[in-house]
Design a protein around this motif. Structure first.
Motif, PDB file in Angstrom:
ATOM      1  N   ASP A   3       4.186 -67.838  74.391  1.00 60.51           N
ATOM      2  CA  ASP A   3       5.300 -67.235  73.656  1.00 60.51           C
ATOM      3  C   ASP A   3       4.851 -66.536  72.379  1.00 60.51           C
ATOM      4  OD1 ASP A   3       6.987 -68.189  75.590  1.00 60.51           O
ATOM      5  OD2 ASP A   3       7.562 -69.993  74.464  1.00 60.51           O
ATOM      6  N   ARG A   4       3.638 -66.839  71.910  1.00 61.13           N
ATOM      7  CA  ARG A   4       3.170 -66.243  70.658  1.00 61.13           C
ATOM      8  C   ARG A   4       2.718 -64.793  70.848  1.00 61.13           C
ATOM      9  NH1 ARG A   4      -1.301 -69.072  67.758  1.00 61.13           N
ATOM     10  NH2 ARG A   4      -0.420 -67.963  65.965  1.00 61.13           N
ATOM     11  N   ALA A   5       2.686 -64.328  72.093  1.00 69.23           N
ATOM     12  CA  ALA A   5       2.212 -62.967  72.358  1.00 69.23           C
ATOM     13  C   ALA A   5       3.012 -61.918  71.592  1.00 69.23           C
ATOM     14  CB  ALA A   5       2.259 -62.677  73.852  1.00 69.23           C
ATOM     15  N   GLY A   6       4.287 -62.171  71.387  1.00 73.19           N
ATOM     16  CA  GLY A   6       5.115 -61.197  70.688  1.00 73.19           C
ATOM     17  C   GLY A   6       5.343 -61.519  69.229  1.00 73.19           C
ATOM     18  N   GLN A   7       4.607 -62.499  68.686  1.00 74.36           N
ATOM     19  CA  GLN A   7       4.865 -62.970  67.325  1.00 74.36           C
ATOM     20  C   GLN A   7       3.795 -62.577  66.316  1.00 74.36           C
ATOM     21  OE1 GLN A   7       5.587 -67.185  67.561  1.00 74.36           O
ATOM     22  NE2 GLN A   7       7.137 -66.972  69.173  1.00 74.36           N
ATOM     23  N   GLY A   8       2.869 -61.737  66.716  1.00 76.77           N
ATOM     24  CA  GLY A   8       1.801 -61.318  65.805  1.00 76.77           C
ATOM     25  C   GLY A   8       0.979 -60.223  66.434  1.00 76.77           C
ATOM     26  N   LYS A   9      -0.241 -60.083  65.988  1.00 79.98           N
ATOM     27  CA  LYS A   9      -1.105 -59.000  66.449  1.00 79.98           C
ATOM     28  C   LYS A   9      -2.435 -59.569  66.948  1.00 79.98           C
ATOM     29  CE  LYS A   9       0.975 -55.950  63.016  1.00 79.98           C
ATOM     30  NZ  LYS A   9       0.767 -55.176  61.773  1.00 79.98           N
ATOM     31  N   ILE A  10      -3.044 -58.837  67.874  1.00 79.82           N
ATOM     32  CA  ILE A  10      -4.382 -59.218  68.307  1.00 79.82           C
ATOM     33  C   ILE A  10      -5.389 -58.201  67.767  1.00 79.82           C
ATOM     34  CG2 ILE A  10      -3.470 -60.256  70.410  1.00 79.82           C
ATOM     35  CD1 ILE A  10      -4.963 -57.937  71.928  1.00 79.82           C
ATOM     36  N   VAL A  11      -6.624 -58.640  67.687  1.00 81.59           N
ATOM     37  CA  VAL A  11      -7.740 -57.778  67.294  1.00 81.59           C
ATOM     38  C   VAL A  11      -8.636 -57.609  68.508  1.00 81.59           C
ATOM     39  CG1 VAL A  11      -9.755 -57.536  65.791  1.00 81.59           C
ATOM     40  CG2 VAL A  11      -7.637 -58.552  64.897  1.00 81.59           C
ATOM     41  N   MET A  12      -9.025 -56.365  68.791  1.00 81.80           N
ATOM     42  CA  MET A  12      -9.908 -56.085  69.924  1.00 81.80           C
ATOM     43  C   MET A  12     -11.305 -55.736  69.422  1.00 81.80           C
ATOM     44  SD  MET A  12      -7.622 -54.086  72.788  1.00 81.80           S
ATOM     45  CE  MET A  12      -8.896 -54.387  74.043  1.00 81.80           C
ATOM     46  N   LEU A  13     -12.284 -56.498  69.874  1.00 82.09           N
ATOM     47  CA  LEU A  13     -13.689 -56.235  69.584  1.00 82.09           C
ATOM     48  C   LEU A  13     -14.337 -55.815  70.901  1.00 82.09           C
ATOM     49  CD1 LEU A  13     -14.351 -59.388  67.373  1.00 82.09           C
ATOM     50  CD2 LEU A  13     -13.863 -57.059  66.579  1.00 82.09           C
ATOM     51  N   ASN A  14     -14.383 -54.514  71.119  1.00 74.95           N
ATOM     52  CA  ASN A  14     -14.880 -53.957  72.378  1.00 74.95           C
ATOM     53  C   ASN A  14     -16.389 -53.752  72.313  1.00 74.95           C
ATOM     54  OD1 ASN A  14     -12.059 -53.428  73.329  1.00 74.95           O
ATOM     55  ND2 ASN A  14     -12.096 -52.031  71.585  1.00 74.95           N
ATOM     56  N   GLY A  15     -16.988 -53.543  73.488  1.00 73.31           N
ATOM     57  CA  GLY A  15     -18.432 -53.366  73.558  1.00 73.31           C
ATOM     58  C   GLY A  15     -18.902 -52.011  73.063  1.00 73.31           C
ATOM     59  N   TRP A  16     -20.185 -51.816  73.150  1.00 74.53           N
ATOM     60  CA  TRP A  16     -20.873 -50.622  72.650  1.00 74.53           C
ATOM     61  C   TRP A  16     -20.488 -49.401  73.479  1.00 74.53           C
ATOM     62  CZ3 TRP A  16     -26.845 -49.743  73.170  1.00 74.53           C
ATOM     63  CH2 TRP A  16     -27.243 -48.695  72.312  1.00 74.53           C
ATOM     64  N   GLU A  17     -20.133 -48.311  72.806  1.00 73.20           N
ATOM     65  CA  GLU A  17     -19.680 -47.110  73.495  1.00 73.20           C
ATOM     66  C   GLU A  17     -20.734 -46.530  74.433  1.00 73.20           C
ATOM     67  OE1 GLU A  17     -16.515 -44.656  70.925  1.00 73.20           O
ATOM     68  OE2 GLU A  17     -18.397 -45.007  69.852  1.00 73.20           O
ATOM     69  N   ALA A  18     -22.012 -46.710  74.132  1.00 73.78           N
ATOM     70  CA  ALA A  18     -23.078 -46.151  74.972  1.00 73.78           C
ATOM     71  C   ALA A  18     -23.218 -46.881  76.302  1.00 73.78           C
ATOM     72  CB  ALA A  18     -24.422 -46.190  74.226  1.00 73.78           C
ATOM     73  N   ASP A  19     -22.615 -48.051  76.410  1.00 72.09           N
ATOM     74  CA  ASP A  19     -22.678 -48.849  77.632  1.00 72.09           C
ATOM     75  C   ASP A  19     -21.440 -48.523  78.475  1.00 72.09           C
ATOM     76  OD1 ASP A  19     -22.552 -50.798  79.598  1.00 72.09           O
ATOM     77  OD2 ASP A  19     -23.058 -52.455  78.259  1.00 72.09           O
ATOM     78  N   PRO A  20     -21.609 -47.941  79.669  1.00 68.16           N
ATOM     79  CA  PRO A  20     -20.441 -47.573  80.478  1.00 68.16           C
ATOM     80  C   PRO A  20     -19.595 -48.767  80.878  1.00 68.16           C
ATOM     81  CG  PRO A  20     -22.445 -47.433  81.789  1.00 68.16           C
ATOM     82  CD  PRO A  20     -22.877 -47.636  80.364  1.00 68.16           C
ATOM     83  N   ASN A  21     -20.199 -49.947  80.973  1.00 73.12           N
ATOM     84  CA  ASN A  21     -19.426 -51.137  81.309  1.00 73.12           C
ATOM     85  C   ASN A  21     -18.395 -51.452  80.235  1.00 73.12           C
ATOM     86  OD1 ASN A  21     -21.028 -51.333  83.539  1.00 73.12           O
ATOM     87  ND2 ASN A  21     -21.989 -53.262  82.999  1.00 73.12           N
ATOM     88  N   ALA A  22     -18.745 -51.172  78.972  1.00 77.75           N
ATOM     89  CA  ALA A  22     -17.835 -51.482  77.871  1.00 77.75           C
ATOM     90  C   ALA A  22     -16.509 -50.760  78.045  1.00 77.75           C
ATOM     91  CB  ALA A  22     -18.480 -51.109  76.536  1.00 77.75           C
ATOM     92  N   ALA A  23     -16.566 -49.501  78.458  1.00 79.46           N
ATOM     93  CA  ALA A  23     -15.339 -48.732  78.673  1.00 79.46           C
ATOM     94  C   ALA A  23     -14.519 -49.329  79.807  1.00 79.46           C
ATOM     95  CB  ALA A  23     -15.670 -47.274  78.973  1.00 79.46           C
ATOM     96  N   MET A  24     -15.191 -49.832  80.844  1.00 79.83           N
ATOM     97  CA  MET A  24     -14.465 -50.432  81.964  1.00 79.83           C
ATOM     98  C   MET A  24     -13.844 -51.772  81.578  1.00 79.83           C
ATOM     99  SD  MET A  24     -16.681 -49.415  85.358  1.00 79.83           S
ATOM    100  CE  MET A  24     -18.353 -49.504  84.727  1.00 79.83           C
ATOM    101  N   PHE A  25     -14.575 -52.588  80.797  1.00 80.11           N
ATOM    102  CA  PHE A  25     -13.999 -53.842  80.309  1.00 80.11           C
ATOM    103  C   PHE A  25     -12.728 -53.549  79.503  1.00 80.11           C
ATOM    104  CE2 PHE A  25     -18.667 -55.355  79.834  1.00 80.11           C
ATOM    105  CZ  PHE A  25     -18.747 -55.646  81.187  1.00 80.11           C
ATOM    106  N   LYS A  26     -12.857 -52.580  78.600  1.00 82.19           N
ATOM    107  CA  LYS A  26     -11.744 -52.224  77.712  1.00 82.19           C
ATOM    108  C   LYS A  26     -10.547 -51.706  78.514  1.00 82.19           C
ATOM    109  CE  LYS A  26     -10.922 -49.268  73.628  1.00 82.19           C
ATOM    110  NZ  LYS A  26     -11.605 -48.302  72.717  1.00 82.19           N
ATOM    111  N   ARG A  27     -10.829 -50.835  79.482  1.00 85.95           N
ATOM    112  CA  ARG A  27      -9.757 -50.272  80.307  1.00 85.95           C
ATOM    113  C   ARG A  27      -9.043 -51.371  81.093  1.00 85.95           C
ATOM    114  NH1 ARG A  27     -12.475 -46.164  81.956  1.00 85.95           N
ATOM    115  NH2 ARG A  27     -13.289 -47.006  83.898  1.00 85.95           N
ATOM    116  N   GLY A  28      -9.813 -52.285  81.652  1.00 87.79           N
ATOM    117  CA  GLY A  28      -9.216 -53.386  82.401  1.00 87.79           C
ATOM    118  C   GLY A  28      -8.367 -54.278  81.512  1.00 87.79           C
ATOM    119  N   ALA A  29      -8.893 -54.592  80.322  1.00 88.18           N
ATOM    120  CA  ALA A  29      -8.149 -55.448  79.399  1.00 88.18           C
ATOM    121  C   ALA A  29      -6.851 -54.780  78.960  1.00 88.18           C
ATOM    122  CB  ALA A  29      -9.015 -55.789  78.184  1.00 88.18           C
ATOM    123  N   LEU A  30      -6.925 -53.498  78.609  1.00 88.02           N
ATOM    124  CA  LEU A  30      -5.731 -52.784  78.145  1.00 88.02           C
ATOM    125  C   LEU A  30      -4.674 -52.678  79.239  1.00 88.02           C
ATOM    126  CD1 LEU A  30      -7.309 -49.928  75.979  1.00 88.02           C
ATOM    127  CD2 LEU A  30      -5.966 -51.890  75.167  1.00 88.02           C
TER     128      LEU A  30
END
Length: 366
Positions: free
Chosen positions: A166-193
């Motif tokens: 229930d706390r999902a709508g009661q505050g904010k999350i911080v996203m610490l994504n991987g290194w932009e040069a790593d193509p996997n990082a973009a896929m992790f981020k896309r999947g999470a979003l």
């Protein structure tokens, strides 16, 4: 034939020849393979190039497992190894060195998937096929094995939502994504979003240089200062190293209790934090089947045979790359025993040091 007719005939021939050459060039760009066909029997020399040593998986697991499976398939094969230590230029030099040494095939985990493309092309022209390992390198790679990286992000996102409740709508999350040069990082981020957007408010989002824990720590500290500690209800950290940096910042920032923090790689410190409750989850990616798939691809390609793969993927430069993808698993304190311990990734004695004895006992680890 008079002079005029001769000139017309010569011009027509030249145009036809130019058209033929142009067509050949276009066919090659569209997917022609400049690598000469070869059938080699007997021992192979395989180049193994890994990207960095900040994440413990590469030296502790990927390297020995790949060597093990290569030797199981070809006892007399030789593996030449190099680690780029997060430097793309160093890795390009390592590829050039493998070409000079005339290895039969290269297994490559790219530091920078885009900049390595020219090196992959040079290897291909030298008749050396390249297996992209864990990260999809650009250029004419001949095979690829990794995890379903968007699913990794989805697993992290779903786990974070479950922890928030229930706390999902009661505050904010911080996203610490991987290194932009790593193509996997973009896929992790896309999947999470794909899971998180519309269900939580993202207060801050950072792409962390070289996946460094110190950089994650600094970014997390900045987020706490900017958003306020009472506003932060969760942290998406793309891997365990960054999760550790974030948790350190959360503790220093006075957040008590700690908000749920995700991770990835099931590093020893990450597993211990999951058991103690400092980190909510990690993503367990079984390295054994990934390493085995890479070894099989390398041996087949080195012998001039087709790759046996269950799927294909497209990179920005190459279509229809034979691919084997491994399914990731959400790791929480409830399934440590049935995953990383049962599979032999970590021994109970590795995990259950004196500091974590009580947490281990609670989780049934003996």
């Amino acid at each position: 034939m008079n002079a005029t007719m001769r000139r017309v005939a010569m011009a027509t021939t030249a145009v036809a020849l130019a058209a033929t050459l142009a067509a050949c060039g276009q066919a090659k760009e569209a997917g022609g393979d400049s690598r000469p066909e070869k059938k080699k029997t007997g021992p192979l020399t395989i180049g193994l190039l890994l990207p960095e040593d900040q994440t413990t998986r590469y030296e502790n697991f990927d390297r020995p497992l790949i060597v093990k499976h290569v030797k199981a398939l070809c006892a007399d094969c030789t593996v030449r190894y190099g680690n780029a230590k997060s430097d793309a230029a160093t890795q390009q030099q390592q590829v050039d060195s493998m070409i000079t040494k005339k290895v039969d095939v290269i297994i490559l985990d790219a530091v920078d998937s885009e900049s390595i493309a020219s090196s992959v092309k040079r290897a291909d022209k030298a008749g050396i096929p390249v297996v992209a390992y864990d990260r999809l390198a650009e250029g004419p790679v001949s095979g690829y094995t990794s995890f379903d990286n968007e699913e990794v992000g989805r697993v992290q996102g779903r786990s974070l939502l479950k922890a928030l409740g229930d706390r999902a709508g009661q505050g904010k999350i911080v996203m610490l994504n991987g290194w932009e040069a790593d193509p996997n990082a973009a896929m992790f981020k896309r999947g999470a979003l794909s899971v998180l957007e519309g269900k939580v408010e993202i207060g801050k989002s950072y792409d962390i240089d070289r996946w460094l824990a110190d950089e994650a720590n600094e970014s997390m500290s900045g987020a706490i200062s900017s958003l306020g500690k009472d506003e932060i209800v969760g942290v998406y950290a793309a891997n365990d190293g960054m999760a550790g940096g974030a948790i350190s910042a959360l503790k220093s920032g006075g957040l008590d209790p700690l908000p749920p923090v995700t991770g990835q790689d099931a590093e020893l410190a990450g597993v211990q934090r999951v058991l103690s409750g400092d980190q909510y989850m990690s993503v367990y990616k079984p390295y054994e089947p990934e390493a085995e798939a890479a070894a099989k691809m390398a041996i087949a390609l080195g012998h001039g045979e087709k790759v046996d793969a269950s799927d294909t993927v497209d990179s920005p430069t190459t279509k229809g790359i034979p691919t084997t993808l491994i399914t990731p698993v959400a790791l929480t304190k409830e399934n440590v025993k049935e995953t990383v311990v049962q599979d032999g990734l970590w021994k109970v004695s590795d995990i259950c040091t004196a500091k974590y004895a009580a947490a281990c006992a609670e989780a049934g680890l003996k």
